[in-house]
Design a protein around this motif. Structure first.
Motif, short mmCIF file in Angstrom:
data_model
loop_
_atom_site.label_atom_id
_atom_site.label_comp_id
_atom_site.label_asym_id
_atom_site.label_seq_id
_atom_site.Cartn_x
_atom_site.Cartn_y
_atom_site.Cartn_z
N ILE A 156 0.87 -1.18 0.00
CA ILE A 156 0.00 0.00 0.00
C ILE A 156 0.90 1.23 0.00
CG2 ILE A 156 -1.64 1.35 1.34
CD1 ILE A 156 -2.81 -1.18 2.41
N VAL A 157 0.57 2.18 -0.88
CA VAL A 157 1.28 3.45 -0.92
C VAL A 157 0.33 4.49 -0.31
CG1 VAL A 157 2.34 5.19 -2.40
CG2 VAL A 157 2.49 2.77 -3.02
N PHE A 158 0.84 5.26 0.65
CA PHE A 158 -0.03 6.22 1.34
C PHE A 158 0.81 7.38 1.85
CE2 PHE A 158 1.59 3.39 4.51
CZ PHE A 158 1.78 4.15 5.64
N ASN A 159 0.11 8.46 2.20
CA ASN A 159 0.74 9.60 2.86
C ASN A 159 0.50 9.45 4.35
OD1 ASN A 159 1.71 10.95 0.60
ND2 ASN A 159 -0.26 11.93 0.21
N ASP A 160 1.56 9.64 5.14
CA ASP A 160 1.37 9.56 6.59
C ASP A 160 0.96 10.92 7.12
OD1 ASP A 160 3.69 11.02 6.53
OD2 ASP A 160 4.90 9.61 7.69
N MET A 161 0.81 11.05 8.42
CA MET A 161 0.32 12.28 9.04
C MET A 161 1.30 13.44 8.90
SD MET A 161 -2.58 11.79 9.90
CE MET A 161 -3.84 10.71 10.47
N ASP A 162 2.59 13.14 8.64
CA ASP A 162 3.58 14.20 8.45
C ASP A 162 3.66 14.66 7.00
OD1 ASP A 162 4.25 14.07 11.13
OD2 ASP A 162 5.78 12.52 10.78
N GLY A 163 2.87 14.04 6.11
CA GLY A 163 2.87 14.42 4.69
C GLY A 163 3.90 13.68 3.87
N LYS A 164 4.57 12.68 4.44
CA LYS A 164 5.55 11.90 3.69
C LYS A 164 4.86 10.74 2.99
CE LYS A 164 9.36 12.66 6.90
NZ LYS A 164 10.27 12.00 7.84
N MET A 165 5.30 10.46 1.77
CA MET A 165 4.76 9.31 1.06
C MET A 165 5.46 8.06 1.56
SD MET A 165 4.32 8.56 -2.97
CE MET A 165 3.06 9.78 -3.15
N ARG A 166 4.69 7.07 1.93
CA ARG A 166 5.23 5.85 2.53
C ARG A 166 4.72 4.64 1.75
NH1 ARG A 166 7.10 7.39 7.85
NH2 ARG A 166 8.19 5.43 7.75
N VAL A 167 5.45 3.52 1.86
CA VAL A 167 5.05 2.25 1.26
C VAL A 167 5.11 1.20 2.36
CG1 VAL A 167 5.57 0.50 -0.48
CG2 VAL A 167 5.99 2.91 -0.99
N LEU A 168 3.98 0.53 2.56
CA LEU A 168 3.90 -0.57 3.50
C LEU A 168 3.73 -1.84 2.66
CD1 LEU A 168 3.68 -1.29 6.56
CD2 LEU A 168 1.22 -1.20 6.26
N TYR A 169 4.56 -2.86 2.89
CA TYR A 169 4.55 -4.04 2.02
C TYR A 169 4.65 -5.32 2.84
CZ TYR A 169 9.62 -4.00 2.77
OH TYR A 169 10.86 -4.02 3.35
N ARG A 170 4.17 -6.42 2.20
CA ARG A 170 4.26 -7.75 2.81
C ARG A 170 5.63 -8.34 2.50
NH1 ARG A 170 -0.98 -9.86 4.00
NH2 ARG A 170 -2.47 -8.77 2.70
N ARG A 171 6.27 -8.89 3.50
CA ARG A 171 7.54 -9.57 3.29
C ARG A 171 7.28 -11.05 3.08
NH1 ARG A 171 12.06 -7.39 7.24
NH2 ARG A 171 12.31 -9.64 7.33
N ASN A 172 8.29 -11.75 2.59
CA ASN A 172 8.14 -13.19 2.33
C ASN A 172 7.99 -14.01 3.62
OD1 ASN A 172 8.33 -12.82 -0.40
ND2 ASN A 172 10.53 -13.17 -0.48
N ASP A 173 8.52 -13.49 4.72
CA ASP A 173 8.44 -14.23 5.98
C ASP A 173 7.12 -13.98 6.73
OD1 ASP A 173 8.86 -11.64 6.78
OD2 ASP A 173 10.71 -12.06 7.91
N GLY A 174 6.16 -13.24 6.11
CA GLY A 174 4.86 -13.01 6.74
C GLY A 174 4.80 -11.72 7.50
N ARG A 175 5.91 -11.07 7.74
CA ARG A 175 5.93 -9.80 8.44
C ARG A 175 5.73 -8.68 7.45
NH1 ARG A 175 11.28 -10.72 11.81
NH2 ARG A 175 11.24 -8.47 11.76
N PHE A 176 5.76 -7.42 7.92
CA PHE A 176 5.52 -6.27 7.06
C PHE A 176 6.73 -5.34 7.11
CE2 PHE A 176 1.39 -7.84 8.32
CZ PHE A 176 0.72 -7.89 7.10
N GLY A 177 6.96 -4.65 5.98
CA GLY A 177 8.05 -3.69 5.90
C GLY A 177 7.51 -2.31 5.57
N LEU A 178 8.24 -1.27 5.95
CA LEU A 178 7.78 0.10 5.73
C LEU A 178 8.92 0.93 5.15
CD1 LEU A 178 5.57 2.29 6.21
CD2 LEU A 178 6.65 2.70 8.42
N TYR A 179 8.62 1.61 4.08
CA TYR A 179 9.55 2.60 3.50
C TYR A 179 9.01 3.96 3.74
CZ TYR A 179 12.37 -0.70 0.82
OH TYR A 179 13.23 -1.70 0.44
#
Length: 179
Positions: A156-179
């Motif tokens: 998912i690509v979204f803007n956070d509350m600070d106005g930064k564009m972020r990417v939240l993604y599924r990892r292969n091990d079942g956890r999640f990563g955030l850019y």
């Protein structure tokens, strides 16, 4: 190709002329558009020693003139050495022309357009544009809940509350990563 053979202080025989002409005919194999070749044979006598100086001037279309000078005690040896050097120079020039082709900008643009057309004709990898839902900023927890609730989405690509564009993604091990 124009061939000019000149002897200075030296009488040219038919055998020498024929030897030079046959040697010059061997230069045609490089396909370099040779316009003219001028050969000047000069006889020198210094300190009681005879010697010969041979000069080849090769004019090519749209290129620099090649000048080769060679000295030897024997006229045939001088001609042969000069022809060997001419072969070396013309071979290098031929290799340079055939291997290092320069491309004009319009040819480059045409090649690029052809690549794009080929890529569009190939249906194996198709890119489908989609619109992002960036209407309102999301908390990271909200984006995580959206990603968990849709099993077909990988990120998912979204803007956070600070106005930064972020990417939240599924990892292969079942956890999640955030850019």
């Amino acid at each position: 190709m124009n061939i000019s053979i000149v002897g200075r202080h030296f009488e040219l025989t038919d055998a020498i002329k024929q030897h030079i002409e046959s040697a010059i005919d061997g230069l045609k194999k490089y396909n370099l558009d040779i316009i003219s070749t001028r050969v000047v044979i000069d006889a020198d006598e210094r300190n009681g020693k005879k010697g010969y100086s041979v000069e080849f001037v090769i004019n090519m279309a749209n290129k620099n003139t090649v000048v080769i000078r060679q000295k030897d005690k024997d006229v045939y040896a001088a001609v042969d050495l000069a022809i060997d050097r001419a072969h070396k120079v013309l071979r290098r020039h031929h290799d340079k022309v055939t291997e290092h082709k320069s491309v004009r900008p319009d040819e480059l643009a045409a090649a690029h357009e052809a690549e794009i057309a080929a890529a569009l004709a190939d249906d194996t990898d198709e890119i489908v544009p989609t619109e992002l839902e960036l209407y309102k900023p999301l908390e990271i927890e909200e984006a995580l809940n959206l990603l968990k609730s849709s099993p077909d989405k990988q990120f998912i690509v979204f803007n956070d509350m600070d106005g930064k564009m972020r990417v939240l993604y599924r990892r292969n091990d079942g956890r999640f990563g955030l850019y």
